[in-house]
Design a protein around this motif. Structure first.
Motif, PDB file in Angstrom:
ATOM      1  N   ALA A   5      54.538  42.844  51.191  1.00  8.47           N
ATOM      2  CA  ALA A   5      53.989  42.580  49.859  1.00  8.47           C
ATOM      3  C   ALA A   5      52.556  42.119  50.028  1.00  8.47           C
ATOM      4  CB  ALA A   5      54.814  41.529  49.136  1.00  8.47           C
ATOM      5  N   LEU A   6      51.632  42.766  49.303  1.00  8.46           N
ATOM      6  CA  LEU A   6      50.214  42.435  49.443  1.00  8.46           C
ATOM      7  C   LEU A   6      49.605  42.223  48.069  1.00  8.46           C
ATOM      8  CD1 LEU A   6      50.771  45.009  51.808  1.00  8.46           C
ATOM      9  CD2 LEU A   6      48.995  43.477  52.651  1.00  8.46           C
ATOM     10  N   LEU A   7      48.680  41.272  47.992  1.00  8.20           N
ATOM     11  CA  LEU A   7      48.027  40.941  46.728  1.00  8.20           C
ATOM     12  C   LEU A   7      46.643  41.566  46.652  1.00  8.20           C
ATOM     13  CD1 LEU A   7      50.321  38.807  46.596  1.00  8.20           C
ATOM     14  CD2 LEU A   7      48.656  37.208  45.675  1.00  8.20           C
ATOM     15  N   THR A   8      46.271  42.017  45.464  1.00  6.20           N
ATOM     16  CA  THR A   8      44.968  42.670  45.282  1.00  6.20           C
ATOM     17  C   THR A   8      43.811  41.676  45.230  1.00  6.20           C
ATOM     18  OG1 THR A   8      45.311  42.614  42.904  1.00  6.20           O
ATOM     19  CG2 THR A   8      45.896  44.658  44.040  1.00  6.20           C
ATOM     20  N   ILE A   9      44.111  40.431  44.883  1.00  9.00           N
ATOM     21  CA  ILE A   9      43.057  39.405  44.865  1.00  9.00           C
ATOM     22  C   ILE A   9      43.524  38.183  45.652  1.00  9.00           C
ATOM     23  CG2 ILE A   9      42.129  40.194  42.642  1.00  9.00           C
ATOM     24  CD1 ILE A   9      43.402  37.639  41.385  1.00  9.00           C
ATOM     25  N   GLN A  10      42.568  37.356  46.019  1.00  5.61           N
ATOM     26  CA  GLN A  10      42.863  36.208  46.876  1.00  5.61           C
ATOM     27  C   GLN A  10      42.177  34.954  46.347  1.00  5.61           C
ATOM     28  OE1 GLN A  10      43.785  36.885  50.833  1.00  5.61           O
ATOM     29  NE2 GLN A  10      45.001  38.122  49.434  1.00  5.61           N
ATOM     30  N   ASP A  11      42.919  33.871  46.397  1.00  2.00           N
ATOM     31  CA  ASP A  11      42.341  32.556  46.166  1.00  2.00           C
ATOM     32  C   ASP A  11      42.497  31.812  47.488  1.00  2.00           C
ATOM     33  OD1 ASP A  11      41.896  29.903  45.667  1.00  2.00           O
ATOM     34  OD2 ASP A  11      43.109  29.821  43.850  1.00  2.00           O
ATOM     35  N   ARG A  12      41.406  31.700  48.243  1.00  2.00           N
ATOM     36  CA  ARG A  12      41.496  31.124  49.586  1.00  2.00           C
ATOM     37  C   ARG A  12      41.701  29.614  49.555  1.00  2.00           C
ATOM     38  NH1 ARG A  12      40.439  35.414  52.512  1.00  2.00           N
ATOM     39  NH2 ARG A  12      39.093  36.952  51.551  1.00  2.00           N
ATOM     40  N   ARG A  13      41.562  29.043  48.391  1.00  3.29           N
ATOM     41  CA  ARG A  13      41.599  27.593  48.265  1.00  3.29           C
ATOM     42  C   ARG A  13      43.024  27.036  48.358  1.00  3.29           C
ATOM     43  NH1 ARG A  13      41.206  25.177  42.533  1.00  3.29           N
ATOM     44  NH2 ARG A  13      42.647  26.935  42.520  1.00  3.29           N
ATOM     45  N   MET A  58      57.056  48.581  50.474  1.00  2.00           N
ATOM     46  CA  MET A  58      55.680  48.096  50.470  1.00  2.00           C
ATOM     47  C   MET A  58      55.270  47.929  48.998  1.00  2.00           C
ATOM     48  SD  MET A  58      52.262  48.446  50.060  1.00  2.00           S
ATOM     49  CE  MET A  58      51.935  50.191  49.784  1.00  2.00           C
ATOM     50  N   VAL A  59      55.038  46.691  48.633  1.00  2.00           N
ATOM     51  CA  VAL A  59      54.774  46.381  47.230  1.00  2.00           C
ATOM     52  C   VAL A  59      53.364  45.807  47.087  1.00  2.00           C
ATOM     53  CG1 VAL A  59      55.581  45.113  45.203  1.00  2.00           C
ATOM     54  CG2 VAL A  59      57.208  45.777  46.993  1.00  2.00           C
ATOM     55  N   VAL A  60      52.579  46.394  46.199  1.00  2.00           N
ATOM     56  CA  VAL A  60      51.281  45.813  45.867  1.00  2.00           C
ATOM     57  C   VAL A  60      51.453  44.973  44.608  1.00  2.00           C
ATOM     58  CG1 VAL A  60      48.918  46.292  45.104  1.00  2.00           C
ATOM     59  CG2 VAL A  60      49.921  47.606  46.977  1.00  2.00           C
ATOM     60  N   LEU A  61      51.148  43.694  44.738  1.00  3.21           N
ATOM     61  CA  LEU A  61      51.221  42.771  43.611  1.00  3.21           C
ATOM     62  C   LEU A  61      49.800  42.525  43.116  1.00  3.21           C
ATOM     63  CD1 LEU A  61      53.734  40.333  45.320  1.00  3.21           C
ATOM     64  CD2 LEU A  61      54.277  41.837  43.388  1.00  3.21           C
ATOM     65  N   ASP A  62      49.608  42.744  41.836  1.00  2.00           N
ATOM     66  CA  ASP A  62      48.259  42.701  41.268  1.00  2.00           C
ATOM     67  C   ASP A  62      48.211  41.653  40.150  1.00  2.00           C
ATOM     68  OD1 ASP A  62      45.634  43.514  40.481  1.00  2.00           O
ATOM     69  OD2 ASP A  62      46.534  44.772  38.917  1.00  2.00           O
ATOM     70  N   PRO A  63      47.883  40.409  40.514  1.00  2.00           N
ATOM     71  CA  PRO A  63      47.815  39.372  39.480  1.00  2.00           C
ATOM     72  C   PRO A  63      46.615  39.626  38.566  1.00  2.00           C
ATOM     73  CG  PRO A  63      47.601  38.439  41.711  1.00  2.00           C
ATOM     74  CD  PRO A  63      47.472  39.911  41.842  1.00  2.00           C
ATOM     75  N   GLY A  64      46.838  39.556  37.258  1.00  2.00           N
ATOM     76  CA  GLY A  64      45.788  39.881  36.303  1.00  2.00           C
ATOM     77  C   GLY A  64      44.641  38.880  36.307  1.00  2.00           C
ATOM     78  N   HIS A  65      43.423  39.413  36.045  1.00  2.00           N
ATOM     79  CA  HIS A  65      42.226  38.577  35.851  1.00  2.00           C
ATOM     80  C   HIS A  65      41.866  37.811  37.129  1.00  2.00           C
ATOM     81  CE1 HIS A  65      42.960  39.763  31.711  1.00  2.00           C
ATOM     82  NE2 HIS A  65      44.210  39.401  31.919  1.00  2.00           N
ATOM     83  N   GLY A  66      41.308  36.607  37.008  1.00  2.00           N
ATOM     84  CA  GLY A  66      40.842  35.868  38.179  1.00  2.00           C
ATOM     85  C   GLY A  66      39.332  35.821  38.228  1.00  2.00           C
ATOM     86  N   GLY A  67      38.808  34.991  39.122  1.00  2.00           N
ATOM     87  CA  GLY A  67      37.362  34.838  39.263  1.00  2.00           C
ATOM     88  C   GLY A  67      36.740  34.371  37.963  1.00  2.00           C
ATOM     89  N   THR A  68      35.683  35.079  37.543  1.00  2.00           N
ATOM     90  CA  THR A  68      34.975  34.662  36.330  1.00  2.00           C
ATOM     91  C   THR A  68      35.752  34.984  35.061  1.00  2.00           C
ATOM     92  OG1 THR A  68      33.816  36.772  36.206  1.00  2.00           O
ATOM     93  CG2 THR A  68      32.739  35.009  37.460  1.00  2.00           C
TER      94      THR A  68
END
Ligand SMILES: [Zn+2]
Length: 248
Positions: A75-83, A28-38
Motif C-alpha cells: 500500500a502506497l500513499l500519493t502524498i506524504q507528511d514527513r512530520r 498493490m493499492v495506491v491510497l490517495d488522501p484528498g487535498h493537503g499542503g496549501t
C-alpha cells in the motif's frame, strides 16, 4: 526428547506460514488522501474548532496502509507528511491545519489543481506499471461538504466506468457498518443524474482499471463530523477499505 520436540516445532512453524498466504497477498493499492499542503479541502466544526478534511483523510489513509500491509499487501500513499505518523488517539483533539505535505517522491508541496492531481497520477501510474502481476486498485479518500444539506450523512463511493468490482466490494464492507448514504451510495464518475462532475483523478489519465473515490462523509452533518474526529471510527473506515479487497 525435549530438544527433539523443540526442533520439530521450529521446523513446522515456517512451513505452515508459507502454506497459508495472508489475505491481501498479491495486492498493490495506491491510497490517495484528498487535498493537503496549501489546500486543506473542506472543513467542519467540532466543539467550536475547525476540522479540516486533509488532515483527517490522511490519517485514514495511513491507517489503511498499516492494515493492508499487516494483511500481506502493498500500500502506497500519493502524498506524504514527513512530520507525523498516525495521529493522536485522543478523540477530543482537533488536528491543526498543517500545510507541509508533499507529493510522494518529490519535494514540492501539495496544492490544488490539475497539475497537482497529475503528480499523484504519475506516481500511481508508475506503480501500476511496476506491479503488473498484482491485483491493483486506486483509492482516493475524501470527506467533503454536500451543498448546504445537513441531512446527507454517510459514505459515498464514486466509481470509474472501468471499475467493476471495487465499488461493490466497498459497498459491502462499509454497508456492514451501516455507514452508507441512504440515497445513491455508489455512483459513477461524471453521472449528471446525481450531480457528479467528471473527476480528473478517475478519468483516462489514471491507468488503473479498479479506481474509486470514497467520500467518507459530509462536513455539514454533525454525525459525520462526530465520526471522523473519532480515532476509533477512522480506524474502522480504514479497516472497511482494507477488507473490501479480501477474497477477490
Ligand atoms: Zn475532498
Amino acid at each position: 526428547m525435549r530438544l527433539l520436540f523443540v526442533l520439530i516445532l521450529a521446523a513446522a512453524i515456517p512451513l505452515t506460514a508459507a502454506q497459508k498466504k495472508p489475505p491481501l497477498y498479491g495486492w498493490m493499492v495506491v491510497l490517495d488522501p484528498g487535498h493537503g499542503g496549501t489546500d486543506p479541502g473542506s472543513s467542519g466544526n467540532f466543539a467550536g474548532k475547525r476540522v479540516v478534511e486533509d488532515e483527517y483523510v490522511y490519517d485514514v489513509a495511513l491507517r489503511a496502509q498499516r492494515i493492508i500491509k499487516s494483511m500481506g499487501g502493498l500500500a502506497l500513499l500519493t502524498i506524504q507528511d514527513r512530520r507525523t505518523g498516525e495521529r493522536s488517539p485522543r478523540a477530543q483533539e482537533v488536528f491543526p491545519d498543517y500545510r507541509g505535505e508533499t507529493y510522494t517522491g518529490r519535494t514540492s508541496v501539495v496544492r490544488a489543481g490539475t497539475w497537482g492531481l497529475n503528480q499523484r497520477l504519475a506516481y500511481g501510474n508508475m506503480l501500476n506499471r511496476k506491479y503488473p502481476k498484482h491485483n491493483r486498485a486506486w483509492i482516493s479518500i475524501h470527506f467533503d461538504v454536500v451543498g448546504r444539506n445537513r441531512q446527507i450523512e454517510g459514505v459515498r463511493v464514486i466509481k470509474s466506468r472501468t471499475s467493476t468490482k471495487l465499488a461493490e466490494a466497498l459497498r459491502r464492507s462499509f454497508g456492514a457498518y451501516n455507514w452508507l448514504r441512504e440515497f445513491a451510495p455508489v455512483v459513477e464518475n461524471g453521472d449528471d443524474a446525481y450531480g457528479i462532475r467528471s473527476l480528473h483523478i478517475l478519468n483516462g489519465g489514471n491507468r488503473f482499471r479498479e479506481k474509486v473515490l470514497i467520500e467518507l462523509g459530509n462536513f455539514n452533518n454533525t454525525t459525520d463530523v462526530w465520526r471522523v474526529r473519532n480515532p476509533v471510527t477512522r480506524e474502522a473506515y480504514a479497516r472497511a477499505i482494507a477488507t473490501s479487497l479480501v477474497g477477490w
